[in-house]
Scaffold this active site. Structure first.
Site, short mmCIF file in Angstrom:
data_model
loop_
_atom_site.label_atom_id
_atom_site.label_comp_id
_atom_site.label_asym_id
_atom_site.label_seq_id
_atom_site.Cartn_x
_atom_site.Cartn_y
_atom_site.Cartn_z
N ASP A 176 12.70 -2.27 31.74
CA ASP A 176 11.57 -2.09 30.82
C ASP A 176 11.42 -0.61 30.50
O ASP A 176 11.90 0.25 31.24
CB ASP A 176 10.26 -2.63 31.41
CG ASP A 176 9.14 -2.61 30.38
OD1 ASP A 176 9.39 -2.94 29.20
OD2 ASP A 176 8.00 -2.23 30.73
N SER A 177 10.70 -0.33 29.40
CA SER A 177 10.46 1.06 29.02
C SER A 177 9.45 1.71 29.96
O SER A 177 9.26 2.91 29.90
CB SER A 177 9.97 1.11 27.58
OG SER A 177 8.79 0.34 27.46
N CYS A 202 11.66 -5.62 27.98
CA CYS A 202 10.97 -4.90 26.91
C CYS A 202 11.32 -5.53 25.56
O CYS A 202 12.49 -5.66 25.22
CB CYS A 202 11.44 -3.45 26.95
SG CYS A 202 10.78 -2.41 25.66
N GLU A 206 -2.20 1.65 29.02
CA GLU A 206 -1.74 2.69 29.95
C GLU A 206 -2.92 3.49 30.51
O GLU A 206 -2.89 3.94 31.64
CB GLU A 206 -0.80 3.67 29.22
CG GLU A 206 0.53 3.07 28.84
CD GLU A 206 1.53 3.07 29.98
OE1 GLU A 206 1.69 4.10 30.61
OE2 GLU A 206 2.13 2.01 30.24
N CYS A 247 4.90 -8.03 23.58
CA CYS A 247 5.09 -6.75 24.25
C CYS A 247 4.76 -6.97 25.72
O CYS A 247 3.76 -7.63 26.03
CB CYS A 247 4.15 -5.72 23.62
SG CYS A 247 4.14 -4.15 24.48
N HIS A 252 3.45 -5.21 27.98
CA HIS A 252 2.11 -4.77 28.39
C HIS A 252 1.03 -5.81 28.09
O HIS A 252 0.03 -5.90 28.79
CB HIS A 252 1.73 -3.49 27.65
CG HIS A 252 2.36 -2.25 28.19
ND1 HIS A 252 3.70 -2.02 28.13
CD2 HIS A 252 1.82 -1.18 28.82
CE1 HIS A 252 3.96 -0.84 28.68
NE2 HIS A 252 2.83 -0.32 29.11
N1 DGL Z 1 7.68 -2.49 26.81
C1 DGL Z 1 7.50 -2.35 25.38
C2 DGL Z 1 7.64 -3.70 24.69
O1 DGL Z 1 7.65 -4.75 25.33
C3 DGL Z 1 6.19 -1.71 24.99
C4 DGL Z 1 5.96 -0.31 25.44
C5 DGL Z 1 6.72 0.75 24.65
O2 DGL Z 1 6.38 1.04 23.49
O3 DGL Z 1 7.64 1.28 25.25
O4 DGL Z 1 7.75 -3.72 23.49
#
Ligand code: DGL
Length: 265
Positions: free
Chosen positions: A7-8, A70, A155, A187, A189
């Site tokens: 994940d990011s 992600c 966040e 997403c 999050h």
């Molecule tokens: N994890 C990213 C997603 O699922 C969202 C967060 C980001 O912008 O890195 O799209």
């Protein structure tokens, strides 16, 4: 060998938590690119470069199967990684994304009109539409809404504000009498918003949240691919690697995962 999750940032831990509740016996390795978060506003080339770095790290840590948890990275890199990178460097390993499983779920639900909330890059990639178009026999329509303010709010721990932000978009649609059968939280999050949105809107529409979808899809995938499943070790180990570690992450991770995991770089 292990199951890897990419994940990011930390959002994918919610997917790790859901997956490990369903399939606790396997060994897992998590890679969160906290140093480069957010991906949502980056170029396609940057997202590919960073995602490939994470994927390489996970393969070097003995993962046989990686889930790109992600959405942004799944949208921008999955096909290219599967078509170019895997055959050349790791032909006997696999990479999966999170978009196709959601699209399959939407089709199974027979929803006709679905709203997708996601990052700018996920929306502009058109990947949800593309994958739906390849499979859709019931003429489902997806309307995408980019919500770039929501990841920063989450966040910062402002979950209530993040819920309101998405709810306001939905309220506006409902107020004009528009039909909504489903809402995709596209997403990682946004998993944190699923219960509050469900509570607020009740059964007005179905909510597609990846923490409910990915564990079952992974289970099914492993049943269909015994050659991959047979290579997975079963000692219930979890390791979390973050490209940038901040002391406040420990508390966040402990709360998020109810103290079951320790981050180690
Ligand atoms: N994890 C990213 C997603 O699922 C969202 C967060 C980001 O912008 O890195 O799209």
């Amino acid at each position: 060998m292990k199951i890897g999750l990419f994940d990011s940032g930390l959002g994918g831990l919610l997917i790790l938590k859901a997956v490990t509740s369903k399939l606790p016996w396997y060994d897992y390795e998590y890679y969160g690119d906290t140093q480069h978060l957010p991906y949502g506003d980056k170029t396609e080339a940057e997202i590919y470069r960073l995602t490939k770095q994470g994927i390489q790290h996970l393969f070097e840590r003995d993962c046989v199967l990686i889930i790109i948890a992600c959405n942004t990275a799944s949208a921008e890199t999955l096909r290219r990684l599967q078509d170019e990178f895997l055959p050349e460097y790791y032909p006997h390993r696999r990479i999966l994304g999170v978009i196709v499983p959601v699209v399959e779920e939407v089709i199974d639900s027979a929803c006709k009109k679905v709203l997708l909330f996601a990052t700018k890059r996920t929306v502009s990639s058109g990947k949800y539409h593309l994958e739906l178009g390849k499979r859709n026999e019931i003429d489902t329509k997806i309307e995408s809404i980019a919500t770039p303010k929501v990841v920063p709010l989450i966040e910062e721990g402002k979950i209530g504000e993040a819920v309101s932000h998405i709810a306001t978009h939905i309220d506006k649609k409902l107020a004009t009498g528009e039909r909504i059968d489903g809402v995709i939280l596209g997403c990682t999050h946004y998993v944190l918003l699923a219960d509050a949105l469900q509570e607020r809107f009740g059964s007005t529409f179905s909510i597609f949240s990846q923490h409910r979808i990915i564990p079952n899809k992974l289970d099914t995938y492993l049943q269909r691919h015994p050659e991959i499943e047979a290579r997975l070790t079963r000692q219930g180990r979890r390791n979390i690697f973050l490209t940038e570690h901040r002391s406040d992450y420990d508390r966040y991770i402990a709360t998020l995962l109810e103290g079951h995991f320790v981050a180690s770089n």
